[in-house]
Design a protein around this motif. Structure first.
Motif, mmCIF file in Angstrom:
data_model
loop_
_atom_site.group_PDB
_atom_site.id
_atom_site.type_symbol
_atom_site.label_atom_id
_atom_site.label_comp_id
_atom_site.label_asym_id
_atom_site.label_seq_id
_atom_site.Cartn_x
_atom_site.Cartn_y
_atom_site.Cartn_z
ATOM 1 N N VAL A 83 0.642 -1.158 0.025
ATOM 2 C CA VAL A 83 0.178 -0.175 -0.027
ATOM 3 C C VAL A 83 1.030 1.246 0.030
ATOM 4 C CG1 VAL A 83 -1.700 1.379 1.493
ATOM 5 C CG2 VAL A 83 -1.802 -1.141 1.015
ATOM 6 N N ARG A 84 0.538 2.154 -0.840
ATOM 7 C CA ARG A 84 1.197 3.653 -0.719
ATOM 8 C C ARG A 84 0.896 4.298 0.231
ATOM 9 N NH1 ARG A 84 5.388 6.695 -2.072
ATOM 10 N NH2 ARG A 84 4.608 8.734 -2.958
ATOM 11 N N LEU A 85 -0.352 4.370 0.749
ATOM 12 C CA LEU A 85 -0.653 5.319 1.756
ATOM 13 C C LEU A 85 -1.985 4.785 2.562
ATOM 14 C CD1 LEU A 85 -0.787 9.405 1.589
ATOM 15 C CD2 LEU A 85 -2.928 8.096 2.196
ATOM 16 N N PHE A 86 -2.095 4.908 4.002
ATOM 17 C CA PHE A 86 -3.139 4.781 5.014
ATOM 18 C C PHE A 86 -3.392 6.154 5.461
ATOM 19 C CE2 PHE A 86 -1.189 0.572 4.774
ATOM 20 C CZ PHE A 86 -2.388 -0.394 4.917
ATOM 21 N N ALA A 110 -4.387 -2.215 14.531
ATOM 22 C CA ALA A 110 -4.295 -1.584 13.049
ATOM 23 C C ALA A 110 -3.407 -0.886 12.474
ATOM 24 C CB ALA A 110 -5.763 -0.943 13.105
ATOM 25 N N PHE A 111 -2.739 -0.126 13.331
ATOM 26 C CA PHE A 111 -1.549 0.803 12.871
ATOM 27 C C PHE A 111 -0.465 -0.166 12.734
ATOM 28 C CE2 PHE A 111 2.183 3.120 13.539
ATOM 29 C CZ PHE A 111 2.149 4.357 13.110
ATOM 30 N N LYS A 112 -0.186 -1.154 13.586
ATOM 31 C CA LYS A 112 1.041 -1.965 13.353
ATOM 32 C C LYS A 112 0.857 -2.756 12.155
ATOM 33 C CE LYS A 112 1.820 -2.953 18.298
ATOM 34 N NZ LYS A 112 1.782 -3.856 19.345
ATOM 35 N N LYS A 113 -0.329 -3.159 11.936
ATOM 36 C CA LYS A 113 -0.674 -4.074 10.513
ATOM 37 C C LYS A 113 -0.471 -3.247 9.316
ATOM 38 C CE LYS A 113 -3.501 -7.901 12.554
ATOM 39 N NZ LYS A 113 -4.741 -8.546 12.408
ATOM 40 N N ALA A 114 -1.040 -1.919 9.508
ATOM 41 C CA ALA A 114 -0.867 -1.278 8.186
ATOM 42 C C ALA A 114 0.759 -0.846 7.871
ATOM 43 C CB ALA A 114 -1.658 0.232 8.677
ATOM 44 N N TYR A 115 1.403 -0.814 9.169
ATOM 45 C CA TYR A 115 2.816 -0.386 8.746
ATOM 46 C C TYR A 115 3.682 -1.439 7.935
ATOM 47 C CZ TYR A 115 7.362 1.938 9.648
ATOM 48 O OH TYR A 115 8.537 2.493 9.221
ATOM 49 N N GLU A 116 3.263 -2.830 8.594
ATOM 50 C CA GLU A 116 3.679 -4.043 7.876
ATOM 51 C C GLU A 116 3.142 -3.923 6.353
ATOM 52 O OE1 GLU A 116 5.481 -6.724 8.813
ATOM 53 O OE2 GLU A 116 5.932 -5.372 10.352
ATOM 54 N N LEU A 117 2.143 -3.565 6.005
ATOM 55 C CA LEU A 117 1.505 -3.546 4.730
ATOM 56 C C LEU A 117 2.094 -2.574 3.998
ATOM 57 C CD1 LEU A 117 -2.024 -4.591 5.413
ATOM 58 C CD2 LEU A 117 -0.638 -5.923 3.882
ATOM 59 N N LEU A 118 2.675 -1.403 4.498
ATOM 60 C CA LEU A 118 3.107 -0.248 3.697
ATOM 61 C C LEU A 118 4.251 -0.631 2.608
ATOM 62 C CD1 LEU A 118 3.695 3.132 5.588
ATOM 63 C CD2 LEU A 118 2.126 2.508 3.989
ATOM 64 N N ASN A 119 4.293 0.033 1.559
ATOM 65 C CA ASN A 119 5.556 -0.122 0.623
ATOM 66 C C ASN A 119 6.559 0.603 1.304
ATOM 67 O OD1 ASN A 119 5.781 -0.981 -1.801
ATOM 68 N ND2 ASN A 119 4.050 0.096 -2.666
ATOM 69 N N ASP A 120 7.786 0.446 1.009
ATOM 70 C CA ASP A 120 8.949 1.349 1.081
ATOM 71 C C ASP A 120 8.612 2.718 0.768
ATOM 72 O OD1 ASP A 120 10.001 -1.037 2.493
ATOM 73 O OD2 ASP A 120 11.543 -1.194 0.919
ATOM 74 N N GLY A 121 8.784 3.792 1.419
ATOM 75 C CA GLY A 121 8.675 5.066 0.986
ATOM 76 C C GLY A 121 7.150 5.423 1.049
ATOM 77 N N LYS A 172 7.251 5.382 5.962
ATOM 78 C CA LYS A 172 8.194 4.355 6.003
ATOM 79 C C LYS A 172 9.764 4.379 5.091
ATOM 80 C CE LYS A 172 7.652 -0.715 6.113
ATOM 81 N NZ LYS A 172 6.812 -1.857 5.751
ATOM 82 N N PRO A 173 10.751 4.218 5.794
ATOM 83 C CA PRO A 173 11.681 4.739 4.811
ATOM 84 C C PRO A 173 12.079 3.704 3.828
ATOM 85 C CG PRO A 173 12.333 4.553 7.363
ATOM 86 C CD PRO A 173 10.953 4.187 6.990
ATOM 87 N N ASN A 174 12.797 4.082 2.915
ATOM 88 C CA ASN A 174 13.336 3.074 1.757
ATOM 89 C C ASN A 174 14.223 2.160 2.355
ATOM 90 O OD1 ASN A 174 11.580 4.288 -0.213
ATOM 91 N ND2 ASN A 174 12.884 5.907 -0.396
ATOM 92 N N GLN A 175 14.098 0.953 2.012
ATOM 93 C CA GLN A 175 15.325 0.028 2.536
ATOM 94 C C GLN A 175 16.753 0.723 1.903
ATOM 95 O OE1 GLN A 175 14.875 -2.206 4.457
ATOM 96 N NE2 GLN A 175 12.737 -2.457 4.528
ATOM 97 N N LYS A 176 17.563 0.457 2.915
ATOM 98 C CA LYS A 176 19.147 0.615 2.374
ATOM 99 C C LYS A 176 19.671 -0.265 1.645
ATOM 100 C CE LYS A 176 20.236 3.972 5.982
ATOM 101 N NZ LYS A 176 19.113 3.630 7.280
#
Ligand SMILES: C[S@@+](CC[C@H](N)C(=O)[O-])C[C@H]1O[C@@H](n2cnc3c(N)ncnc32)[C@H](O)[C@@H]1O
Length: 177
Positions: A83-86, A110-121, A172-176
């Motif tokens: 997901v791009r944006l919650f 719900a916030f924790k699950k959303a963070y897991e589902l977020l795309n990097d960036g 959510k930061p981009n992966q290094k």
């Protein structure tokens, strides 16, 4: 400017027609409508059947929105892509009884699950209504989690009045490499 105006201005440049976005609290459909205009697809949750009815009516001209009448703690049962944006716009359904008010523990899960589902960036935009019953506890629980886990808060927004809503823009930061 109120929080909703701030949030809508902030979101516009972040979302494009390739993106999946999730509205975790559809309510009257104002945020869902903006996301439907910007994104490829929107999934909109609300625990209240009345909110889903109102949002469907508001979005009747859009075919890129899926509505889910369920608690947003179950987001991972329905959302299988990144997901791009919650967006979370907490509190209760306007012009309704207060039974629909968001609950701190559910919001955290719900916030924790959303963070897991977020795309990097990707982004989570969350607005707390600290003037509502239970709203301060909800804010402190989430704020504590966000800070302890060193999540990146890009901005906070609140009007300078007692008990004004507080918005966090989290990225959510981009992966290094
Ligand atoms: C302030 S309203 C949202 C306003 C909406 N974003 C808009 O643009 O009109 C908050 C909504 O969150 C919903 N809600 C509260 N707890 C929820 C939960 N656990 N899961 C899903 N929706 C929830 C309420 O039913 C209510 O409609």
């Amino acid at each position: 400017m109120n929080n909703n105006t701030f949030v809508h201005k902030y979101i516009r440049p972040l979302v494009s027609k390739e993106d999946l976005c999730v509205d975790m609290t559809a309510g009257n459909g104002n945020d869902t409508l903006l996301l439907a205009q910007l994104a490829k697809k929107v999934i909109a949750f609300d625990i209240s059947a009345e909110a889903i009815r109102r949002s469907k009516e508001r979005l009747k001209d859009y075919d890129n929105v899926e509505f889910i009448n369920d608690n947003h703690i179950n987001v991972d049962k329905y959302v299988k892509e990144k997901v791009r944006l919650f967006i979370f716009n907490l509190g209760y359904l306007p012009h309704s009884d207060e039974d629909t008010v968001s609950k701190a523990e559910d919001t955290l899960l719900a916030f924790k699950k959303a963070y897991e589902l977020l795309n990097d960036g990707g982004y989570i935009i969350i607005t707390f209504y600290i003037g509502h019953k239970g709203g301060k506890d909800e804010y402190y629980l989430l704020d504590d989690y966000i800070k302890k886990n060193r999540l990146q808060i890009l901005e906070t927004y609140s009007q300078d009045k007692i008990n004004s809503p507080i918005t966090y823009i989290i990225r959510k930061p981009n992966q290094k490499r």
